[in-house]
Design a protein around this motif. Structure first.
Motif, short mmCIF file in Angstrom:
data_model
loop_
_atom_site.label_atom_id
_atom_site.label_comp_id
_atom_site.label_asym_id
_atom_site.label_seq_id
_atom_site.Cartn_x
_atom_site.Cartn_y
_atom_site.Cartn_z
N VAL A 216 62.43 18.57 25.64
CA VAL A 216 62.35 18.72 24.19
C VAL A 216 61.24 17.82 23.63
O VAL A 216 60.44 18.26 22.81
CB VAL A 216 63.71 18.39 23.53
CG1 VAL A 216 63.60 18.32 22.02
CG2 VAL A 216 64.75 19.42 23.95
N GLU A 217 61.19 16.57 24.09
CA GLU A 217 60.19 15.62 23.61
C GLU A 217 58.77 16.10 23.88
O GLU A 217 57.91 16.06 23.00
CB GLU A 217 60.40 14.27 24.30
CG GLU A 217 59.34 13.23 23.98
CD GLU A 217 59.48 11.95 24.80
OE1 GLU A 217 58.55 11.14 24.73
OE2 GLU A 217 60.50 11.78 25.49
N PHE A 218 58.51 16.57 25.09
CA PHE A 218 57.15 16.94 25.46
C PHE A 218 56.76 18.36 25.06
O PHE A 218 55.58 18.67 24.98
CB PHE A 218 56.92 16.73 26.96
CG PHE A 218 56.92 15.28 27.36
CD1 PHE A 218 55.98 14.40 26.84
CD2 PHE A 218 57.86 14.78 28.25
CE1 PHE A 218 55.97 13.06 27.18
CE2 PHE A 218 57.86 13.44 28.62
CZ PHE A 218 56.92 12.57 28.08
N ALA A 219 57.74 19.20 24.80
CA ALA A 219 57.45 20.60 24.44
C ALA A 219 56.59 20.70 23.19
O ALA A 219 55.75 21.59 23.08
CB ALA A 219 58.74 21.38 24.26
N GLY A 220 56.78 19.80 22.25
CA GLY A 220 55.99 19.84 21.01
C GLY A 220 54.79 18.93 20.99
O GLY A 220 54.09 18.84 19.99
N ASP A 221 54.51 18.25 22.09
CA ASP A 221 53.38 17.33 22.15
C ASP A 221 52.09 18.13 22.22
O ASP A 221 51.88 18.89 23.16
CB ASP A 221 53.53 16.42 23.38
CG ASP A 221 52.49 15.32 23.43
OD1 ASP A 221 51.28 15.64 23.42
OD2 ASP A 221 52.88 14.14 23.51
#
Length: 94
Positions: free
Chosen positions: A66-71
């Protein structure tokens, strides 16, 4: 997107998805060395992995996904890898 100018050497480590062997890593946006908890993408297949405490690869947790999906850096690097793969798979016209 700027990829760091320094390719930091790693002990050879294989992608958890395709087995591609990596022996170096560069940071998007800086020349920092990879650190435990940093995300990385396989240059062959684009698989997202996390550096563990020994700088080996592990699968991301659900929270990390979840954290990296929107990076934006991860998305841009993933798109660049996909474009390179598409070019390799497309026969060139003569």
């Amino acid at each position: 997107m700027k990829v760091g100018d320094t390719a930091h050497r790693l002990l050879p480590v294989k992608c958890l998805a395709c087995g591609y062997e990596a022996d170096a890593a560069s940071c998007v946006g800086s020349d920092d060395r990879p650190a435990p908890g940093d995300a990385t993408l396989c240059l062959n297949c684009g698989h997202l992995m996390i550096f563990d405490g020994s700088l080996r690869f592990r699968e991301p947790s659900k929270a990390e996904l979840v954290e990296f999906a929107g990076d934006k850096r991860i998305v841009a690097a993933s798109n660049a890898i996909a474009a390179l793969r598409a070019r390799k798979e497309t026969p060139h016209a003569r």
